[in-house]
Design a protein around this motif. Structure first.
Motif, PDB file in Angstrom:
ATOM      1  N   LEU B  28     -88.834 108.181  37.469  1.00  0.00           N
ATOM      2  CA  LEU B  28     -87.995 107.684  36.387  1.00  0.00           C
ATOM      3  C   LEU B  28     -86.545 108.073  36.663  1.00  0.00           C
ATOM      4  N   ALA B  29     -85.676 107.074  36.776  1.00  0.00           N
ATOM      5  CA  ALA B  29     -84.246 107.377  36.883  1.00  0.00           C
ATOM      6  C   ALA B  29     -83.654 107.213  35.494  1.00  0.00           C
ATOM      7  N   THR B  30     -82.904 108.213  35.049  1.00  0.00           N
ATOM      8  CA  THR B  30     -82.390 108.145  33.694  1.00  0.00           C
ATOM      9  C   THR B  30     -80.984 108.710  33.613  1.00  0.00           C
ATOM     10  N   THR B  31     -80.416 108.622  32.421  1.00  0.00           N
ATOM     11  CA  THR B  31     -79.043 109.063  32.250  1.00  0.00           C
ATOM     12  C   THR B  31     -79.028 110.559  31.992  1.00  0.00           C
ATOM     13  N   THR B  32     -77.878 111.162  32.217  1.00  0.00           N
ATOM     14  CA  THR B  32     -77.782 112.606  32.045  1.00  0.00           C
ATOM     15  C   THR B  32     -77.996 112.992  30.584  1.00  0.00           C
ATOM     16  N   SER B  33     -77.659 112.071  29.654  1.00  0.00           N
ATOM     17  CA  SER B  33     -77.742 112.454  28.233  1.00  0.00           C
ATOM     18  C   SER B  33     -79.176 112.653  27.763  1.00  0.00           C
ATOM     19  N   THR B  34     -80.116 111.861  28.283  1.00  0.00           N
ATOM     20  CA  THR B  34     -81.501 112.026  27.830  1.00  0.00           C
ATOM     21  C   THR B  34     -82.151 113.232  28.478  1.00  0.00           C
ATOM     22  N   TYR B  35     -81.719 113.556  29.688  1.00  0.00           N
ATOM     23  CA  TYR B  35     -82.370 114.645  30.405  1.00  0.00           C
ATOM     24  C   TYR B  35     -81.785 116.000  30.041  1.00  0.00           C
ATOM     25  N   GLU B  36     -80.443 116.089  30.093  1.00  0.00           N
ATOM     26  CA  GLU B  36     -79.815 117.403  29.927  1.00  0.00           C
ATOM     27  C   GLU B  36     -79.930 117.931  28.497  1.00  0.00           C
ATOM     28  N   THR B  37     -80.215 117.052  27.547  1.00  0.00           N
ATOM     29  CA  THR B  37     -80.410 117.523  26.182  1.00  0.00           C
ATOM     30  C   THR B  37     -81.832 118.045  25.958  1.00  0.00           C
ATOM     31  N   GLY B  38     -82.681 117.918  26.978  1.00  0.00           N
ATOM     32  CA  GLY B  38     -84.034 118.454  26.858  1.00  0.00           C
ATOM     33  C   GLY B  38     -85.022 117.500  26.210  1.00  0.00           C
ATOM     34  N   LEU B  39     -84.565 116.304  25.833  1.00  0.00           N
ATOM     35  CA  LEU B  39     -85.453 115.359  25.136  1.00  0.00           C
ATOM     36  C   LEU B  39     -86.673 114.994  25.991  1.00  0.00           C
ATOM     37  N   LEU B  40     -86.415 114.675  27.258  1.00  0.00           N
ATOM     38  CA  LEU B  40     -87.532 114.222  28.098  1.00  0.00           C
ATOM     39  C   LEU B  40     -88.541 115.336  28.356  1.00  0.00           C
ATOM     40  N   ASP B  41     -88.096 116.578  28.332  1.00  0.00           N
ATOM     41  CA  ASP B  41     -89.025 117.698  28.499  1.00  0.00           C
ATOM     42  C   ASP B  41     -90.032 117.726  27.358  1.00  0.00           C
ATOM     43  N   GLN B  42     -89.657 117.135  26.219  1.00  0.00           N
ATOM     44  CA  GLN B  42     -90.563 117.058  25.081  1.00  0.00           C
ATOM     45  C   GLN B  42     -91.460 115.826  25.177  1.00  0.00           C
ATOM     46  N   LEU B  43     -90.877 114.696  25.560  1.00  0.00           N
ATOM     47  CA  LEU B  43     -91.603 113.426  25.482  1.00  0.00           C
ATOM     48  C   LEU B  43     -92.569 113.214  26.643  1.00  0.00           C
ATOM     49  N   LEU B  44     -92.246 113.750  27.814  1.00  0.00           N
ATOM     50  CA  LEU B  44     -93.043 113.403  28.988  1.00  0.00           C
ATOM     51  C   LEU B  44     -94.373 114.166  29.138  1.00  0.00           C
ATOM     52  N   PRO B  45     -94.438 115.467  28.839  1.00  0.00           N
ATOM     53  CA  PRO B  45     -95.708 116.172  29.072  1.00  0.00           C
ATOM     54  C   PRO B  45     -96.937 115.530  28.424  1.00  0.00           C
ATOM     55  N   PRO B  46     -96.872 115.045  27.164  1.00  0.00           N
ATOM     56  CA  PRO B  46     -98.079 114.410  26.613  1.00  0.00           C
ATOM     57  C   PRO B  46     -98.503 113.179  27.416  1.00  0.00           C
TER      58      PRO B  46
END
Lengths: 230, 271
Positions: B28-46
């Motif tokens: 997944l290539a994404t923008t720095t705003s979704t990753y660096e805010t920690g959002l994806l760390d929440q959404l992806l594991p499930p």
């Protein structure tokens, strides 16, 4: 100053706590850099020793090129390898971009000129009579190669260490070819770049301390080795 | 000395890339705003647990993310630049684009507001005043979604920013924000990144709430017709997850120190 001390204190906590993400990052750094240095050693040392023995202008030209490539900018290597490994590039079907293998390839290209080039100088500094003596005693090529290796061992080990130091501390190749993927291609230096951007200095300082510690350990091992064989 | 080589090779073998990933990997290539805010760390594991896979996140600007996808080097992108996304799909590189979430951009500036724009509701007017006062403005300068948005605002204000006051950082959102903070200048930032950094910076929000500052995020799988090797089915599974009620609720609930960063928009959304 408080701000920096706070960062250092927090960083020690991170190290002591053996944070999982932290350990993974350190492990990726060690693994990729060990692999690329080992590869560059296995190919670079014999190549350097071989080219050092040549007297032709061609060999001298290659040595000059090697010495120039020692200061190859990491981003140039990154860009070059990137264009080859991208799906649109000639090696695209291997699907290697953004993998640890891509990082190893890039770091190998960085380490090879250093290890080969410094091997040249460590062998060139040896007494030329070694070879004649070895030959006159009936040594074959492999045996005289080992002879040279033994005589030049400190210089060659220093070459390997210099190569390792370069790849362990570089950030350009790892960032461009690895993509800084958490738990997979994120190593110490790319993580530090990211954490600094995020303003999380403690994590960055913790990684910096590990970087320095590994450099220190490698140097201590080297001097122990030299002491013991004296 | 032969031992040395033996141990070197042994070392190499020990460290051989044993990538014991269970199951597949999705890139997944994404923008720095979704990753660096920690959002994806929440959404992806499930998602990773449910599909027995690993998602490799490459966090870059929107422009770069799309370029990587155009080269076929990732399977799916999560970006924010509606017009560029439409072009990406129209060119056949992406299929099945879906809205995921929205937030908005905020114009930050020094507390003493030398350009006199605090409280304005018109982003274009604010930019005009910053330029007229020749106050430091830090631009992403990296063709990211935020940069595209910023350039379109300048364009629509019929201005061409240039000069010593206009700095192009060429870095991610967090790095650019920190640069603007160090230089005590103006900067346009997505709200999620701003809230994430709020306690660590001196800059204050000066302009917000303009409809021009709306910031929608979309997810787009790379087309399997363009690149046969992409993991299209897994990518579509990720689209399904990101737009599912459960994940949308997680997006709505994802906060940082009491502030909500994104609003879900897959089911029609708030706007």
């Amino acid at each position: 100053m408080d701000y920096i001390w706070q960062g250092v204190r927090d960083s020690l906590q991170i190290i002591a706590g053996l944070d999982r993400e932290f350990l993974a990052t350190v492990f990726v750094s060690l693994k990729v850099s060990f692999l690329s240095t080992a590869l560059a050693t296995v190919l670079g040392v014999p190549f350097g020793m071989w080219i050092a023995e040549k007297r032709s202008p061609g060999a001298r030209a290659i040595i000059t090129v090697l010495n120039t490539l020692m200061s190859l900018p990491t981003v140039v290597v990154g860009l070059m390898v990137y264009s080859f490994l991208s799906r649109r590039g000639p090696l695209g079907e291997w699907g290697l971009l953004y993998t640890q293998t891509a990082m190893v390839i890039g770091q190998f290209i960085l380490a090879f000129p250093i290890i080969a080039g410094l091997s040249v100088s460590s062998v060139a500094g040896l007494d030329k009579r070694i070879r004649t003596t070895a030959r006159s005693l009936g040594a074959d090529t492999a045996q005289s190669f080992r002879m040279f290796l033994r005589e030049a061992r400190y210089g060659i080990l220093a070459a390997v260490m210099a190569g390792f130091g370069r790849v362990f501390a570089e950030v350009g190749v790892s960032m461009m070819l690895g993509g800084n993927i958490s738990g997979y291609t994120r190593n110490i230096t790319t993580a530090m770049a990211l954490e600094t951007n995020k303003g999380e200095f403690a994590f960055g300082i913790a990684l910096g301390l590990v970087l320095l510690t590994v450099a220190l350990v490698v140097n201590i091992l080297f001097s122990l080795f030299r002491e013991r064989s004296r | 000395m032969g031992n040395f080589f033996k141990s070197a090779i042994l070392c190499a073998l020990l460290f051989l890339p044993i990538n014991g990933w269970t199951g597949e990997t999705l890139r997944l290539a994404t923008t720095t705003s979704t990753y660096e805010t920690g959002l994806l760390d929440q959404l992806l594991p499930p998602f990773e647990r449910a599909h027995n896979c690993t998602v490799h996140v490459i966090s870059v600007g929107t422009g770069k993310a799309m370029q990587i996808a155009r080269n076929g080097d990732v399977d799916i992108i999560l970006v924010h630049a509606r017009r560029a996304e439409a072009a990406f799909v129209a060119e056949g590189y992406g299929v099945n684009r879906r809205d995921v979430m929205v937030n908005d951009f905020v114009l930050l500036g020094p507390a003493d507001d030398p350009a006199g724009i605090v409280g304005l509701r018109d982003a274009k007017l604010a930019l005009r005043r910053i330029m007229a006062a020749r106050q430091t403005f830090v631009s992403r300068g990296d063709d990211s979604g935020t940069h595209k948005k910023e350039r379109s605002l300048w364009q629509r204000a019929e201005l061409t920013p240039a000069g010593a006051w206009y700095l192009e950082a060429g870095q991610g959102m967090s790095a650019t924000l920190r640069m603007a903070d160090e230089k005590n200048g103006y900067v346009m930032v997505d709200r999620a990144t701003y809230l994430f950094h709020r306690d660590k910076i001196r800059l204050k929000p000066v302009v917000e709430g303009d409809a021009d500052l709306f910031n929608p995020y979309g997810i787009i799988p790379v087309s399997p017709y363009k690149y046969a090797h992409v993991k299209y089915e897994l990518a579509m599974a990720l689209v399904a997850w990101m737009t599912s009620p459960e994940c949308q609720r997680m997006i709505a609930d994802y906060g940082w120190k009491g502030s909500l960063l994104f609003h879900p928009s897959a089911a029609g959304g708030d706007r």
